[in-house]
Design an enzyme around this catalytic site. Structure first.
Site, PDB file in Angstrom:
ATOM      1  N   LYS A   1      11.227 -28.588   8.449  1.00  0.00           N
ATOM      2  CA  LYS A   1      12.586 -28.082   8.654  1.00  0.00           C
ATOM      3  C   LYS A   1      12.552 -26.623   9.081  1.00  0.00           C
ATOM      4  O   LYS A   1      13.181 -26.234  10.066  1.00  0.00           O
ATOM      5  CB  LYS A   1      13.383 -28.222   7.349  1.00  0.00           C
ATOM      6  N   ASN A   2      11.833 -25.791   8.316  1.00  0.00           N
ATOM      7  CA  ASN A   2      11.910 -24.353   8.576  1.00  0.00           C
ATOM      8  C   ASN A   2      11.196 -23.934   9.858  1.00  0.00           C
ATOM      9  O   ASN A   2      11.514 -22.883  10.417  1.00  0.00           O
ATOM     10  CB  ASN A   2      11.401 -23.566   7.369  1.00  0.00           C
TER      11      ASN A   2
ATOM     12  N   ARG B   1      20.116 -12.241  -0.183  1.00  0.00           N
ATOM     13  CA  ARG B   1      19.533 -12.522   1.121  1.00  0.00           C
ATOM     14  C   ARG B   1      20.153 -11.713   2.264  1.00  0.00           C
ATOM     15  O   ARG B   1      20.738 -12.283   3.190  1.00  0.00           O
ATOM     16  CB  ARG B   1      19.582 -14.020   1.416  1.00  0.00           C
ATOM     17  N   PRO B   2      20.007 -10.405   2.227  1.00  0.00           N
ATOM     18  CA  PRO B   2      20.529  -9.602   3.338  1.00  0.00           C
ATOM     19  C   PRO B   2      19.727  -9.849   4.620  1.00  0.00           C
ATOM     20  O   PRO B   2      18.664 -10.467   4.574  1.00  0.00           O
ATOM     21  CB  PRO B   2      20.313  -8.163   2.855  1.00  0.00           C
TER      22      PRO B   2
ATOM     23  N   ARG C   1      19.818 -31.600   3.325  1.00  0.00           N
ATOM     24  CA  ARG C   1      19.520 -30.498   4.248  1.00  0.00           C
ATOM     25  C   ARG C   1      18.029 -30.454   4.568  1.00  0.00           C
ATOM     26  O   ARG C   1      17.649 -29.980   5.630  1.00  0.00           O
ATOM     27  CB  ARG C   1      19.922 -29.159   3.613  1.00  0.00           C
TER      28      ARG C   1
ATOM     29  N   LEU D   1      16.522  -6.364   7.598  1.00  0.00           N
ATOM     30  CA  LEU D   1      15.227  -6.233   8.285  1.00  0.00           C
ATOM     31  C   LEU D   1      15.284  -6.830   9.691  1.00  0.00           C
ATOM     32  O   LEU D   1      14.650  -6.330  10.616  1.00  0.00           O
ATOM     33  CB  LEU D   1      14.112  -6.902   7.471  1.00  0.00           C
TER      34      LEU D   1
ATOM     35  N   ASP E   1       9.439 -21.900  -2.369  1.00  0.00           N
ATOM     36  CA  ASP E   1      10.103 -23.181  -2.106  1.00  0.00           C
ATOM     37  C   ASP E   1       9.492 -24.345  -2.890  1.00  0.00           C
ATOM     38  O   ASP E   1       9.967 -25.487  -2.776  1.00  0.00           O
ATOM     39  CB  ASP E   1      10.065 -23.500  -0.601  1.00  0.00           C
TER      40      ASP E   1
ATOM     41  N   CYS F   1      24.484 -16.477  -0.844  1.00  0.00           N
ATOM     42  CA  CYS F   1      23.676 -17.690  -0.926  1.00  0.00           C
ATOM     43  C   CYS F   1      23.367 -17.940  -2.395  1.00  0.00           C
ATOM     44  O   CYS F   1      23.231 -16.991  -3.177  1.00  0.00           O
ATOM     45  CB  CYS F   1      22.398 -17.455  -0.134  1.00  0.00           C
TER      46      CYS F   1
HETATM   47  C1  EPZ Z   1      12.702 -18.497   4.777  1.00  0.00           C
HETATM   48  O1  EPZ Z   1      13.915 -17.823   4.466  1.00  0.00           O
HETATM   49  C2  EPZ Z   1      12.959 -19.949   4.526  1.00  0.00           C
HETATM   50  N1  EPZ Z   1      14.056 -20.415   5.360  1.00  0.00           N
HETATM   51  C3  EPZ Z   1      13.277 -20.169   3.059  1.00  0.00           C
HETATM   52  O2  EPZ Z   1      13.404 -21.554   2.863  1.00  0.00           O
HETATM   53  C4  EPZ Z   1      12.117 -19.634   2.203  1.00  0.00           C
HETATM   54  O3  EPZ Z   1      12.455 -19.731   0.847  1.00  0.00           O
HETATM   55  C5  EPZ Z   1      11.854 -18.173   2.554  1.00  0.00           C
HETATM   56  O4  EPZ Z   1      11.617 -18.045   3.982  1.00  0.00           O
HETATM   57  C6  EPZ Z   1      10.659 -17.584   1.832  1.00  0.00           C
HETATM   58  O5  EPZ Z   1       9.518 -18.351   2.100  1.00  0.00           O
HETATM   59  C7  EPZ Z   1      13.836 -20.705   6.638  1.00  0.00           C
HETATM   60  O6  EPZ Z   1      12.740 -20.593   7.169  1.00  0.00           O
HETATM   61  C8  EPZ Z   1      14.987 -21.220   7.428  1.00  0.00           C
HETATM   62  P1  EPZ Z   1      12.700 -14.105   3.907  1.00  0.00           P
HETATM   63  P2  EPZ Z   1      14.150 -16.326   4.921  1.00  0.00           P
HETATM   64  O7  EPZ Z   1      13.393 -13.337   4.974  1.00  0.00           O
HETATM   65  O8  EPZ Z   1      13.576 -16.124   6.266  1.00  0.00           O
HETATM   66  C9  EPZ Z   1      14.575 -10.467   1.437  1.00  0.00           C
HETATM   67  C10 EPZ Z   1      14.213 -23.526   1.756  1.00  0.00           C
HETATM   68  O9  EPZ Z   1      14.471 -23.997   0.624  1.00  0.00           O
HETATM   69  N2  EPZ Z   1      15.072  -9.992   2.752  1.00  0.00           N
HETATM   70  O10 EPZ Z   1      11.217 -14.176   3.921  1.00  0.00           O
HETATM   71  O11 EPZ Z   1      15.588 -16.025   4.712  1.00  0.00           O
HETATM   72  C11 EPZ Z   1      15.334 -11.735   1.007  1.00  0.00           C
HETATM   73  O12 EPZ Z   1      16.551 -11.436   0.407  1.00  0.00           O
HETATM   74  C12 EPZ Z   1      14.370 -22.070   1.983  1.00  0.00           C
HETATM   75  O13 EPZ Z   1      13.842 -24.208   2.716  1.00  0.00           O
HETATM   76  C13 EPZ Z   1      15.712  -8.772   2.817  1.00  0.00           C
HETATM   77  O14 EPZ Z   1      15.864  -8.059   1.835  1.00  0.00           O
HETATM   78  O15 EPZ Z   1      13.285 -15.580   3.839  1.00  0.00           O
HETATM   79  C14 EPZ Z   1      14.343 -12.384   0.078  1.00  0.00           C
HETATM   80  O16 EPZ Z   1      14.445 -11.825  -1.189  1.00  0.00           O
HETATM   81  C15 EPZ Z   1      15.406 -21.331   1.283  1.00  0.00           C
HETATM   82  N3  EPZ Z   1      16.196  -8.366   4.035  1.00  0.00           N
HETATM   83  C16 EPZ Z   1      12.988 -12.011   0.695  1.00  0.00           C
HETATM   84  O17 EPZ Z   1      13.244 -10.890   1.553  1.00  0.00           O
HETATM   85  C17 EPZ Z   1      16.041  -9.129   5.173  1.00  0.00           C
HETATM   86  O18 EPZ Z   1      16.506  -8.700   6.248  1.00  0.00           O
HETATM   87  C18 EPZ Z   1      12.326 -13.121   1.509  1.00  0.00           C
HETATM   88  O19 EPZ Z   1      13.201 -13.554   2.519  1.00  0.00           O
HETATM   89  C19 EPZ Z   1      15.388 -10.358   5.076  1.00  0.00           C
HETATM   90  C20 EPZ Z   1      14.903 -10.767   3.844  1.00  0.00           C
END
Ligand code: EPZ
Length: 424
Positions: free
Chosen positions: A22-23, A123-124, A401, A127, A309, A118
């Site tokens: 999916k991701n 989840r801001p 999903r 970045l 995950d 969320c």
């Molecule tokens: C991806 O989310 C996955 N989603 C998530 O899958 C997964 O849990 C996550 O990576 C971590 O492995 C998809 O690929 C669609 P991150 P993503 O940016 O990209 C913080 C599932 O169940 N952060 O690595 O949103 C954020 O808040 C899920 O399939 C910022 O602060 O994850 C989090 O605490 C849910 N600012 C951490 O970083 C930003 O701009 C990791 O988030 C971006 C992120």
């Protein structure tokens, strides 16, 4: 709303085919926006999140077809009508933000709704935005939308050093950089297999990328990208989830298409609980016979660490393990919403901030429980496989999903599981 009924039914035996990730698919699909030529994805999973991304791309004017008939998603962004990604679609799925980088890179501007809150954390997307600003984009947040403009002449290559290895921000920056002028270096890039898969696809489309899958990615921008056909990598989280099914219920299950490299840190932990994992010609075989699993501690980390995950699903195993396990969640601040539901099934769990202490009990008991997010819902189903009596999981739209045909896949291994539709 559909519910899923599980009756604990003893050991499992059979094979499960692992679907495309999916991701990975959710970041490969927006890559269509980088080119006017067709992009075709094979091995695409049939999931509601993929349909949501299709709807988003179609709302921009892209053509997306094929999934209903199989695993092939044919996309074309030859005619894009609007560069605005509307709140009504974006709010349904955070991965929608991944259209921002590609639209900005190819068309020079984009307006994308901010995703909003969320269930698992704030989840801001700061970045993502900082990376695009480093490439010269002018960003303004207005009315809940990001209004982005590239400088005259297009995005420029830049050095982007992420303070945290964000998966989505790395994907957005990587896609944008393929069409930027000059060289982009992404430092502290996420190393998840989905990033390497995206880079493979972009390379087929004509991008020049080096180092994807490591923490430094270098991209030489090109003037245009072309079409490609690309198979979506296997879903490592679906793989890990089904590896836990025989670990929890007992028995032996072969996971077709799974590789150990996709889930190495998780597999090491699972073996430490006493579960056997063997590599076969077609994938991985996971077996647990007799003995209760042993408790192991887990800390979630970015890849190659233990994936957030799989934390909820691992907790389901720890609920009936021998001893006490400490699970630390380091990626998301609110990802223990499955704990109160597991407690309703007789589990002994103490949550303090980002740490859950789980003391294994001999037997869980079925109960009506509620899914709060995708991985939480599947953890309740896994727990139900080992529980005495009936577990009814409601709000299974979360499950749909990210898990394709879950009832059939587990049912084929002997699990007593069925979907109850409201019309039944
Ligand atoms: C991806 O989310 C996955 N989603 C998530 O899958 C997964 O849990 C996550 O990576 C971590 O492995 C998809 O690929 C669609 P991150 P993503 O940016 O990209 C913080 C599932 O169940 N952060 O690595 O949103 C954020 O808040 C899920 O399939 C910022 O602060 O994850 C989090 O605490 C849910 N600012 C951490 O970083 C930003 O701009 C990791 O988030 C971006 C992120």
């Amino acid at each position: 709303m559909d519910r899923i009924l599980v009756r604990g039914n003893g050991p499992l035996d059979g094979t499960i085919e692992i679907s495309g990730a999916k991701n990975a698919c959710l970041t490969l699909m927006p890559a269509t926006l980088l080119t006017e030529e067709p992009l075709t994805l094979t091995n695409a999973p049939r999931l509601s999140d993929i349909r949501t991304m299709s709807t988003l791309l179609q709302s921009l004017g892209a053509e997306v077809s094929g999934l209903a008939n199989g695993r092939v998603l044919a996309m074309s962004s030859h005619n894009i009508d609007t560069l605005t990604a509307d709140y009504d679609i974006v709010r349904k799925m955070r991965a929608s933000i991944l259209v921002l980088g590609p639209m900005l890179a190819r068309f020079g501007s984009a307006v994308v709704s901010l995703p909003g809150g969320c269930a698992i954390g704030a989840r801001p997307v700061d970045l993502h935005l900082k990376a695009l600003e480093a490439m010269g984009a002018d960003l303004e947040l207005r009315d809940g939308y990001v209004h982005a403009k590239a400088p005259t002449g297009g995005l420029r290559g830049a050095r982007i050093a992420f303070p945290f290895a964000s998966v989505g921000a790395t994907e957005n920056a990587l896609m944008a950089a393929t069409l930027a002028k000059g060289t982009t270096i992404i430092e502290n890039a996420a190393r998840e297999p989905e990033i390497a898969d995206l880079a493979d696809c972009l390379t087929k489309m004509g991008a020049h990328i080096d180092g994807a899958g490591t923490s430094t990615i270098t991209i030489e921008g090109v003037d245009r990208l072309g079409g490609a056909t690309h198979p979506v990598v296997a879903d490592r989280i679906e793989l890990g989830t089904y590896m836990l099914a025989p670990a929890i219920a007992g028995g032996s299950v072969e996971l077709l298409g799974g590789t150990r490299a996709l889930v190495a840190a998780f597999a090491d932990k699972l073996e430490a609980t006493g579960v056997e994992i063997t590599e076969t010609d077609k994938g991985l075989r996971v077996a647990r016979n007799g003995e209760r699993a042993r408790a192991v501690d887990v800390v979630t980390e970015p890849f190659p660490g233990f994936p957030t995950d799989l934390q909820a699903q691992m907790m389901a195993l720890m609920c009936t393990a021998q001893g006490t396990a400490v699970l630390e969640e380091k990626i998301f601040e609110n990802r223990f919403m499955h704990a109160p539901e597991l407690i309703r099934m007789g589990a002994s769990i103490d949550v303090h901030g980002g740490t859950a202490t789980v003391t294994g009990v001999e037997q869980l008991r079925g109960a009506p429980v509620m899914a709060t997010d995708l991985r939480a819902s599947v953890s309740l189903i896994l727990a139900g496989l080992a529980a005495e009596g009936e577990t009814v999981v409601s709000r299974v739209y979360h499950l749909d999903r990210g898990y394709e045909r879950l009832e059939q896949k587990l049912g084929a291994c002997g699990a007593n599981i069925e979907r109850i539709s409201d019309d039944d």
